[in-house]
Design a protein around this motif. Structure first.
Motif, PDB file in Angstrom:
ATOM      1  N   PRO A   1      -2.698   4.424 -12.056  1.00 36.69           N
ATOM      2  CA  PRO A   1      -1.251   4.602 -11.923  1.00 36.69           C
ATOM      3  C   PRO A   1      -0.813   4.870 -10.488  1.00 36.69           C
ATOM      4  CG  PRO A   1      -2.039   5.776 -13.853  1.00 36.69           C
ATOM      5  CD  PRO A   1      -3.252   5.261 -13.135  1.00 36.69           C
ATOM      6  N   ALA A   2      -1.595   5.678  -9.751  1.00 35.16           N
ATOM      7  CA  ALA A   2      -1.210   6.003  -8.374  1.00 35.16           C
ATOM      8  C   ALA A   2      -1.146   4.754  -7.501  1.00 35.16           C
ATOM      9  CB  ALA A   2      -2.191   7.012  -7.779  1.00 35.16           C
ATOM     10  N   GLN A   3      -2.062   3.808  -7.754  1.00 35.29           N
ATOM     11  CA  GLN A   3      -2.090   2.569  -6.975  1.00 35.29           C
ATOM     12  C   GLN A   3      -0.851   1.728  -7.244  1.00 35.29           C
ATOM     13  OE1 GLN A   3      -5.613   0.242  -7.714  1.00 35.29           O
ATOM     14  NE2 GLN A   3      -4.823  -1.576  -6.661  1.00 35.29           N
ATOM     15  N   LEU A   4      -0.516   1.581  -8.534  1.00 37.18           N
ATOM     16  CA  LEU A   4       0.650   0.779  -8.900  1.00 37.18           C
ATOM     17  C   LEU A   4       1.937   1.445  -8.406  1.00 37.18           C
ATOM     18  CD1 LEU A   4       1.841  -1.640 -10.317  1.00 37.18           C
ATOM     19  CD2 LEU A   4       1.641  -0.430 -12.495  1.00 37.18           C
ATOM     20  N   ARG A   5       1.985   2.763  -8.494  1.00 39.78           N
ATOM     21  CA  ARG A   5       3.151   3.500  -8.007  1.00 39.78           C
ATOM     22  C   ARG A   5       3.352   3.261  -6.513  1.00 39.78           C
ATOM     23  NH1 ARG A   5       1.766   9.186  -8.135  1.00 39.78           N
ATOM     24  NH2 ARG A   5       1.295   8.857  -5.944  1.00 39.78           N
ATOM     25  N   THR A   6       2.251   3.264  -5.771  1.00 42.07           N
ATOM     26  CA  THR A   6       2.331   3.021  -4.326  1.00 42.07           C
ATOM     27  C   THR A   6       2.846   1.619  -4.034  1.00 42.07           C
ATOM     28  OG1 THR A   6       0.504   4.557  -3.922  1.00 42.07           O
ATOM     29  CG2 THR A   6       0.983   2.961  -2.187  1.00 42.07           C
ATOM     30  N   ASP A   7       2.447   0.642  -4.838  1.00 43.40           N
ATOM     31  CA  ASP A   7       2.903  -0.740  -4.644  1.00 43.40           C
ATOM     32  C   ASP A   7       4.424  -0.864  -4.798  1.00 43.40           C
ATOM     33  OD1 ASP A   7       0.296  -1.480  -4.239  1.00 43.40           O
ATOM     34  OD2 ASP A   7      -0.013  -2.293  -6.254  1.00 43.40           O
ATOM     35  N   VAL A   8       4.986  -0.048  -5.687  1.00 46.51           N
ATOM     36  CA  VAL A   8       6.423  -0.104  -5.966  1.00 46.51           C
ATOM     37  C   VAL A   8       7.224   0.697  -4.942  1.00 46.51           C
ATOM     38  CG1 VAL A   8       8.205   0.436  -7.697  1.00 46.51           C
ATOM     39  CG2 VAL A   8       5.980  -0.413  -8.426  1.00 46.51           C
ATOM     40  N   CYS A   9       6.570   1.665  -4.321  1.00 47.27           N
ATOM     41  CA  CYS A   9       7.254   2.668  -3.516  1.00 47.27           C
ATOM     42  C   CYS A   9       7.287   2.272  -2.032  1.00 47.27           C
ATOM     43  CB  CYS A   9       6.540   4.008  -3.697  1.00 47.27           C
ATOM     44  SG  CYS A   9       7.471   5.395  -3.061  1.00 47.27           S
ATOM     45  N   THR A  10       8.370   1.637  -1.586  1.00 49.02           N
ATOM     46  CA  THR A  10       8.498   1.245  -0.179  1.00 49.02           C
ATOM     47  C   THR A  10       9.143   2.376   0.620  1.00 49.02           C
ATOM     48  OG1 THR A  10      10.624   0.212  -0.703  1.00 49.02           O
ATOM     49  CG2 THR A  10       8.688  -1.209  -0.711  1.00 49.02           C
ATOM     50  N   PRO A  11       8.788   2.507   1.882  1.00 50.07           N
ATOM     51  CA  PRO A  11       9.347   3.584   2.709  1.00 50.07           C
ATOM     52  C   PRO A  11      10.878   3.536   2.766  1.00 50.07           C
ATOM     53  CG  PRO A  11       7.487   2.564   3.817  1.00 50.07           C
ATOM     54  CD  PRO A  11       7.794   1.711   2.626  1.00 50.07           C
ATOM     55  N   GLY A  12      11.488   4.665   2.458  1.00 47.05           N
ATOM     56  CA  GLY A  12      12.945   4.769   2.521  1.00 47.05           C
ATOM     57  C   GLY A  12      13.673   4.024   1.432  1.00 47.05           C
ATOM     58  N   GLY A  13      12.935   3.510   0.429  1.00 44.87           N
ATOM     59  CA  GLY A  13      13.559   2.707  -0.622  1.00 44.87           C
ATOM     60  C   GLY A  13      14.057   3.532  -1.802  1.00 44.87           C
ATOM     61  N   THR A  14      14.438   2.813  -2.845  1.00 45.33           N
ATOM     62  CA  THR A  14      15.024   3.472  -4.021  1.00 45.33           C
ATOM     63  C   THR A  14      14.012   4.316  -4.772  1.00 45.33           C
ATOM     64  OG1 THR A  14      14.542   1.546  -5.422  1.00 45.33           O
ATOM     65  CG2 THR A  14      16.680   1.594  -4.312  1.00 45.33           C
ATOM     66  N   THR A  15      12.773   3.817  -4.867  1.00 39.79           N
ATOM     67  CA  THR A  15      11.773   4.469  -5.725  1.00 39.79           C
ATOM     68  C   THR A  15      11.386   5.847  -5.217  1.00 39.79           C
ATOM     69  OG1 THR A  15      10.909   2.284  -6.308  1.00 39.79           O
ATOM     70  CG2 THR A  15       9.544   4.175  -6.853  1.00 39.79           C
ATOM     71  N   ILE A  16      11.207   6.002  -3.911  1.00 44.71           N
ATOM     72  CA  ILE A  16      10.797   7.297  -3.390  1.00 44.71           C
ATOM     73  C   ILE A  16      11.885   8.347  -3.607  1.00 44.71           C
ATOM     74  CG2 ILE A  16      11.574   6.856  -1.024  1.00 44.71           C
ATOM     75  CD1 ILE A  16       8.425   8.834  -2.151  1.00 44.71           C
ATOM     76  N   TYR A  17      13.146   7.925  -3.558  1.00 44.48           N
ATOM     77  CA  TYR A  17      14.235   8.852  -3.843  1.00 44.48           C
ATOM     78  C   TYR A  17      14.202   9.280  -5.318  1.00 44.48           C
ATOM     79  CZ  TYR A  17      16.640   8.652   0.655  1.00 44.48           C
ATOM     80  OH  TYR A  17      16.974   8.806   1.993  1.00 44.48           O
TER      81      TYR A  17
ATOM     82  N   GLU B   1      -5.080  -5.301 -15.262  1.00 42.16           N
ATOM     83  CA  GLU B   1      -5.530  -5.397 -13.871  1.00 42.16           C
ATOM     84  C   GLU B   1      -6.429  -4.228 -13.486  1.00 42.16           C
ATOM     85  OE1 GLU B   1      -2.317  -6.157 -11.174  1.00 42.16           O
ATOM     86  OE2 GLU B   1      -1.352  -7.597 -12.528  1.00 42.16           O
ATOM     87  N   GLY B   2      -6.597  -3.278 -14.397  1.00 44.11           N
ATOM     88  CA  GLY B   2      -7.492  -2.159 -14.145  1.00 44.11           C
ATOM     89  C   GLY B   2      -7.033  -1.242 -13.024  1.00 44.11           C
ATOM     90  N   GLN B   3      -5.744  -1.230 -12.775  1.00 40.99           N
ATOM     91  CA  GLN B   3      -5.222  -0.394 -11.703  1.00 40.99           C
ATOM     92  C   GLN B   3      -5.047   1.054 -12.154  1.00 40.99           C
ATOM     93  OE1 GLN B   3      -1.592  -2.701 -10.759  1.00 40.99           O
ATOM     94  NE2 GLN B   3      -2.452  -2.995  -8.706  1.00 40.99           N
TER      95      GLN B   3
END
Length: 274
Positions: A227-243, A223-225
């Motif tokens: 890493p920062a873009q894909l990381r942002t897609d996974v990282c929802t506010p207050g969710g598991t990933t940001i922790y 998809e030519g993304q």
């Protein structure tokens, strides 16, 4: 000897170790070269038996490979290569394309050890070439043109992604993609061990960690993304990933990884100077 670029291109391997076998296997499986048009040489049968199993020709004469093949890949240990090049130099012609995968041996050294008209490229593959998912870079010598470079790139893409780069990037590639295999394995192992700590069975944790790395890599490449873009897609506010990301930053993962690539690159440059 078939002309380079012809339908009957003959590819030779001087040295029959794991990387040579992986490249040959990729070329044959992808239909780039017919097995009967591949020849490998080695001092003993230990590596040659794998080439014979692929349907390739084998010999214990390095010169015979040069006399039979127009594109020759030197896949010997770096400390052995100078003696091998001295041995085959008398049969090198201006028609050959000579490719070295020996780590740390520069284009200038290769050209110094071969006749002045020799057409030489330096290639740096990494271990995933064994499963045709390698990260490969190549640098061209003084007498190599664009057509020869494109030919080799087309062939090596049977083993993964192949990029032409200035020779100065080869040592960086060693730190990034060569040593990087071990860095990624360490991270995969740590991911799995985190899941094991939380109660998941070991075998399942390691399978899921490896699949997570594979799927992520495919998304980045296909998809030519960034890493920062894909990381942002996974990282929802207050969710598991940001922790989890916060914990990684506290552990210094980013700085440690950058330092690892830097250390491996510097060591590659040091070995090249030696």
């Amino acid at each position: 000897m078939a002309a380079v670029g012809s339908a009957q291109l003959r590819v030779g391997f001087v040295g029959a170790g794991r990387m040579a076998e992986a490249i040959a296997q990729g070329l044959i499986r992808a239909g780039k070269v017919e097995a009967q048009h591949v020849m490998a040489s080695a001092p003993s049968d230990r590596g040659l038996c794998h080439f014979r199993a692929l349907g390739c020709q084998t010999t214990q004469s390095n010169q015979e490979v040069l006399q039979s093949c127009s594109l020759v890949i030197f896949a010997t240990k770096p400390h052995v290569l100078p003696a091998v090049l001295a041995e085959v130099a008398p049969v090198v012609t201006a028609e050959h394309i000579l490719v070295s995968v020996a780590a740390g041996v520069s284009l200038s050294i290769l050209e110094e050890l071969l006749p002045p008209y020799a057409r030489v490229l330096r290639v740096s593959p990494n271990l995933p070439c064994v499963v045709q998912e390698g990260a490969i870079v190549m640098a061209r010598g003084r007498h190599i043109g664009t057509s020869e470079t494109k030919l080799l790139q087309n062939l090596l893409e049977a083993c993964g992604q192949c990029e032409e780069v200035p020779e100065a990037y080869v040592d960086v590639h060693t730190g990034l993609s060569g040593s990087g295999v071990a860095f990624v394995c360490t991270f995969s192992e740590a991911l799995a061990e985190g899941a094991i700590k939380m109660g998941m069975p070991s075998a399942l944790a390691h399978r899921l960690a490896a699949q997570t790395l594979l799927g992520t890599a495919k998304m980045l490449l296909q998809e030519g993304q960034l890493p920062a873009q894909l990381r942002t897609d996974v990282c929802t506010p207050g969710g598991t990933t940001i922790y989890g990301l916060h914990a990684l930053e506290q552990g210094g993962l980013r700085a440690a990884t950058m330092s690892a690539v830097e250390a491996a690159t510097c060591r590659a440059k040091e070995l090249s100077r030696k």
